[in-house]
Design an enzyme around this catalytic site. Structure first.
Site, PDB file in Angstrom:
ATOM      1  N   ASP A  83     -23.115  74.783 -55.742  1.00  0.00           N
ATOM      2  CA  ASP A  83     -21.677  75.022 -55.840  1.00  0.00           C
ATOM      3  C   ASP A  83     -21.229  74.756 -57.289  1.00  0.00           C
ATOM      4  O   ASP A  83     -21.555  73.704 -57.860  1.00  0.00           O
ATOM      5  CB  ASP A  83     -20.974  74.057 -54.865  1.00  0.00           C
ATOM      6  CG  ASP A  83     -19.510  74.386 -54.657  1.00  0.00           C
ATOM      7  OD1 ASP A  83     -19.130  75.559 -54.831  1.00  0.00           O
ATOM      8  OD2 ASP A  83     -18.747  73.460 -54.297  1.00  0.00           O
ATOM      9  N   HIS A  84     -20.494  75.673 -57.849  1.00  0.00           N
ATOM     10  CA  HIS A  84     -19.911  75.506 -59.203  1.00  0.00           C
ATOM     11  C   HIS A  84     -20.921  75.092 -60.273  1.00  0.00           C
ATOM     12  O   HIS A  84     -20.699  74.108 -60.996  1.00  0.00           O
ATOM     13  CB  HIS A  84     -18.748  74.500 -59.178  1.00  0.00           C
ATOM     14  CG  HIS A  84     -17.570  74.988 -58.407  1.00  0.00           C
ATOM     15  ND1 HIS A  84     -16.703  75.958 -58.878  1.00  0.00           N
ATOM     16  CD2 HIS A  84     -17.123  74.673 -57.172  1.00  0.00           C
ATOM     17  CE1 HIS A  84     -15.785  76.212 -57.969  1.00  0.00           C
ATOM     18  NE2 HIS A  84     -16.015  75.452 -56.914  1.00  0.00           N
ATOM     19  N   HIS A 223     -12.730  79.947 -52.324  1.00  0.00           N
ATOM     20  CA  HIS A 223     -12.881  78.507 -52.602  1.00  0.00           C
ATOM     21  C   HIS A 223     -11.588  77.806 -52.206  1.00  0.00           C
ATOM     22  O   HIS A 223     -10.580  78.441 -51.918  1.00  0.00           O
ATOM     23  CB  HIS A 223     -13.147  78.294 -54.098  1.00  0.00           C
ATOM     24  CG  HIS A 223     -14.562  78.552 -54.477  1.00  0.00           C
ATOM     25  ND1 HIS A 223     -15.419  77.567 -54.911  1.00  0.00           N
ATOM     26  CD2 HIS A 223     -15.289  79.698 -54.448  1.00  0.00           C
ATOM     27  CE1 HIS A 223     -16.597  78.110 -55.157  1.00  0.00           C
ATOM     28  NE2 HIS A 223     -16.549  79.393 -54.890  1.00  0.00           N
ATOM     29  N   SER A 225     -10.774  76.250 -49.555  1.00  0.00           N
ATOM     30  CA  SER A 225     -10.324  76.776 -48.262  1.00  0.00           C
ATOM     31  C   SER A 225     -10.168  75.737 -47.165  1.00  0.00           C
ATOM     32  O   SER A 225     -10.122  76.089 -45.988  1.00  0.00           O
ATOM     33  CB  SER A 225     -11.292  77.872 -47.790  1.00  0.00           C
ATOM     34  OG  SER A 225     -11.186  78.983 -48.626  1.00  0.00           O
ATOM     35  N   ASN A 266     -15.436  78.332 -48.523  1.00  0.00           N
ATOM     36  CA  ASN A 266     -15.861  77.011 -48.998  1.00  0.00           C
ATOM     37  C   ASN A 266     -14.971  75.886 -48.467  1.00  0.00           C
ATOM     38  O   ASN A 266     -13.745  75.918 -48.665  1.00  0.00           O
ATOM     39  CB  ASN A 266     -15.800  76.971 -50.525  1.00  0.00           C
ATOM     40  CG  ASN A 266     -16.973  77.666 -51.165  1.00  0.00           C
ATOM     41  OD1 ASN A 266     -17.644  78.479 -50.532  1.00  0.00           O
ATOM     42  ND2 ASN A 266     -17.230  77.348 -52.412  1.00  0.00           N
ATOM     43  N   THR A 269     -13.004  69.408 -48.495  1.00  0.00           N
ATOM     44  CA  THR A 269     -11.968  68.399 -48.265  1.00  0.00           C
ATOM     45  C   THR A 269     -11.776  68.059 -46.784  1.00  0.00           C
ATOM     46  O   THR A 269     -11.613  66.880 -46.432  1.00  0.00           O
ATOM     47  CB  THR A 269     -10.642  68.883 -48.891  1.00  0.00           C
ATOM     48  OG1 THR A 269     -10.844  68.994 -50.306  1.00  0.00           O
ATOM     49  CG2 THR A 269      -9.498  67.935 -48.611  1.00  0.00           C
TER      50      THR A 269
HETATM   51  P1  13P Z   1     -11.720  72.346 -50.577  1.00  0.00           P
HETATM   52  O1  13P Z   1     -11.396  71.248 -51.538  1.00  0.00           O
HETATM   53  O2  13P Z   1     -10.486  73.093 -50.163  1.00  0.00           O
HETATM   54  O3  13P Z   1     -12.483  71.880 -49.408  1.00  0.00           O
HETATM   55  O4  13P Z   1     -12.616  73.420 -51.345  1.00  0.00           O
HETATM   56  C1  13P Z   1     -14.001  73.223 -51.472  1.00  0.00           C
HETATM   57  C2  13P Z   1     -14.616  74.201 -52.418  1.00  0.00           C
HETATM   58  O5  13P Z   1     -14.042  75.200 -52.815  1.00  0.00           O
HETATM   59  C3  13P Z   1     -15.998  73.899 -52.849  1.00  0.00           C
HETATM   60  O6  13P Z   1     -16.451  74.806 -53.804  1.00  0.00           O
HETATM   61  O1  G3H Z   2     -15.548  72.411 -55.668  1.00  0.00           O
HETATM   62  C1  G3H Z   2     -15.438  71.250 -55.360  1.00  0.00           C
HETATM   63  C2  G3H Z   2     -16.173  70.684 -54.227  1.00  0.00           C
HETATM   64  O2  G3H Z   2     -15.255  70.101 -53.340  1.00  0.00           O
HETATM   65  C3  G3H Z   2     -17.206  69.705 -54.696  1.00  0.00           C
HETATM   66  O3  G3H Z   2     -16.585  68.576 -55.167  1.00  0.00           O
HETATM   67  O4  G3H Z   2     -17.560  68.205 -57.441  1.00  0.00           O
HETATM   68  O5  G3H Z   2     -16.441  66.360 -56.135  1.00  0.00           O
HETATM   69  O6  G3H Z   2     -18.682  67.226 -55.436  1.00  0.00           O
HETATM   70  P1  G3H Z   2     -17.368  67.519 -56.107  1.00  0.00           P
HETATM   71 ZN    ZN Z   3     -14.981  75.569 -55.148  1.00  0.00          ZN
END
Ligand code: 13P
Ligand code: G3H
Ligand code: ZN
Length: 349
Positions: A83-84, A223, A225, A266, A269
Site C-alpha cells: 500500500d502506498h 482509497h 474508504s 481500501n 480505519t
Molecule cells: P481509511 O483510512 O479510510 O481506512 O483508508 C485506508 C486506505 O486508503 C489505505 O490505503
Molecule cells: O493509507 C494509509 C493506510 O491507512 C496505512 O496507514 O501508513 O499508518 O500504516 P499507515
Molecule cells: Zn490509501
C-alpha cells in the site's frame, strides 16, 4: 491456494461486477481477522501492508504470516499488496520479498507529503510497471492526491485540494500501463474525512462516474474508504476514548462506485476503530485482566465482524470458489503475450 495476483482478483471482480476490499494489516491478529472473515463469507481478498506496517512488523514476519494465511485457507484467493509505495526502490523491495502486487503512489514525492508533478508521477510509475510486469506483479498507480495525513503519509489538507482530472487519468493510464488506478474524489485517509454526512459537494461521485466513462475497462481504486460507523466511534468514546464526531464514506456511495468501475476498496480505519473499541472495553470493564489474549481475542473478533460486513457490502462474498489461482509465472507470460492487456480502452468525452 498460493498467494495470487491482484490483477487476477480484480479482473474476476470486473467480470462478476463486484468490489474487493483491500484491508490493511500490521500484525498476526489482523491477518487472522481478515482470513476468518473471508472464510465466513467465502470471499477472495486483498491484504495490504503500508511502509509503516512493514517497518512495524518487519518484512519477514509479515511475509511468513501471509504464507501461513495462504496455506491455512486454501479455498480463499488472497493477494498480498504493498500500500502506498513511495518510490521505485520501495516497490522493488516489496516485489523481491514476495508481494503479489504493489502500489506506486507517485502522486506524492518520495517524502510521502509533497504533491509530485504529473510527469514525475508518470515516470516513476512507468519505471515500476517495467520492473513488475515481467515478474508477474501487478501495479496500482494513483492520479490526484487524497486528503489527510496518516502516520506521516499524505499531503494533508482537504480531500478536495487535488481531485483527479479525467483527462490526466486517461493519459496516465495510457502512458504507464498500470493494472489499476487510484483516484482522488474528495476522500481522506484516517477517521476525520467529513464534518457531516457527505453530499456531492465534498464527495465527488460524479467525478468518479466521469472517469469510469472515459476508462470503462480500467479497475478503479477507492482509497480512504472507511465508513467510520457511528457505533464504532461510540464504543471507543464510551470506554474513555476521545474521538471527535466525524463521518466516513457511506457504504451506499462505495456501492455506487462499484457499479461504476471501482474494483478495489481500501479500508484500514474501520478495522483500527473496531480493535481499539474492543480493547478499551476490556480494559474498562475488567481492569484486573493483564493477559494480552483477554483483549486481543475480542479485538480480533471485532475486526472480523466489520471486515465480514464490508465483504458482503462490496459484493465479493460468495466468490472465493469462482476460479483457480493463475501462477505468478503465468501472469508474467500473460503480460508478455498481451493476453493481460495494459492498454486501457478509452472512450470519447
Ligand atoms: P481509511 O483510512 O479510510 O481506512 O483508508 C485506508 C486506505 O486508503 C489505505 O490505503
Ligand atoms: O493509507 C494509509 C493506510 O491507512 C496505512 O496507514 O501508513 O499508518 O500504516 P499507515
Ligand atoms: Zn490509501
Amino acid at each position: 491456494m498460493p498467494l495470487v495476483s491482484t490483477r487476477q482478483l480484480l479482473d474476476e471482480a470486473a467480470k462478476g461486477g463486484y468490489g474487493v476490499g483491500a484491508f490493511n494489516v500490521n500484525n498476526m491478529e489482523q491477518i487472522q481477522a481478515i482470513m476468518e472473515a473471508a472464510k465466513e463469507t467465502n470471499s477472495p481478498v486483498i491484504i495490504q501492508a503500508s511502509r509503516g506496517a512493514r517497518a512495524y512488523a518487519q518484512d519477514k514476519y509479515l511475509y511468513h504470516l501471509m504464507l501461513a494465511a495462504a496455506e491455512l485457507y486454501p479455498e480463499i484467493p488472497v493477494a498480498m499488496h504493498l500500500d502506498h509505495g513511495n518510490s521505485y526502490e520501495t516497490c522493488v523491495s516489496a516485489i523481491e520479498l514476495g508481494f503479489t502486487s504493489v502500489m506506486m503512489d507517485g502522486s506524492l514525492k518520495p517524502d510521502g507529503k509533497t504533491p509530485a508533478t504529473f510527469e514525475e508521477n508518470v515516470a516513476v510509475t512507468k519505471k515500476v510497471v517495467d520492473y513488475a510486469h515481467p515478474r508477474g506483479i501487478a501495479v496500482e498507480g494513483e492520479i490526484g492526491v487524497l486528503g489527510g495525513v496518516e502516520d506521516g503519509h499524505g499531503a494533508g489538507g482537504s480531500g478536495l485540494d487535488h481531485v483527479t482530472d479525467p483527462d490526466q487519468a486517461v493519459e496516465f493510464a495510457e502512458r504507464t500501463g498500470v493494472d489499476s488506478l487510484a483516484i482522488a474524489i474528495g476522500t481522506s485517509h484516517g477517521a476525520y474525512k467529513f464534518t457531516k454526512k457527505p453530499d456531492g459537494s465534498v464527495l465527488k461521485m460524479d467525478l468518479l462516474i466521469k472517469i469510469h466513462h472515459r476508462l470503462p475497462k480500467t479497475h478503479l481504486v477507492m482509497h480512504g474508504s472507511s465508513s467510520v460507523p457511528q457505533d464504532l466511534q461510540d464504543i471507543v468514546n464510551k470506554f474513555g476514548g476521545k474521538l471527535k464526531q466525524t463521518w466516513g464514506v457511506p457504504v451506499e456511495e462505495i456501492q455506487l462506485g462499484i457499479k461504476n468501475g471501482v474494483r478495489k476498496v481500501n479500508v484500514d480505519t474501520d478495522s483500527r476503530l473496531a480493535i481499539t473499541g474492543a480493547i478499551r472495553k476490556v480494559f474498562v470493564e475488567t481492569p484486573e485482566k493483564f493477559d494480552p489474549r483477554d483483549y486481543l481475542k475480542p479485538a480480533r473478533a471485532a475486526m472480523q465482524k466489520v471486515v465480514a460486513l464490508r465483504m458482503t457490502q462490496f459484493g465479493q462474498a460468495g466468490h472465493a470458489g469462482d476460479y483457480k489461482a493463475i501462477s505468478i509465472a503465468d501472469i508474467a507470460k500473460g503480460y508478455k503475450d498481451g493476453t493481460l492487456s495494459t492498454k486501457p480502452e478509452v472512450a470519447k468525452k
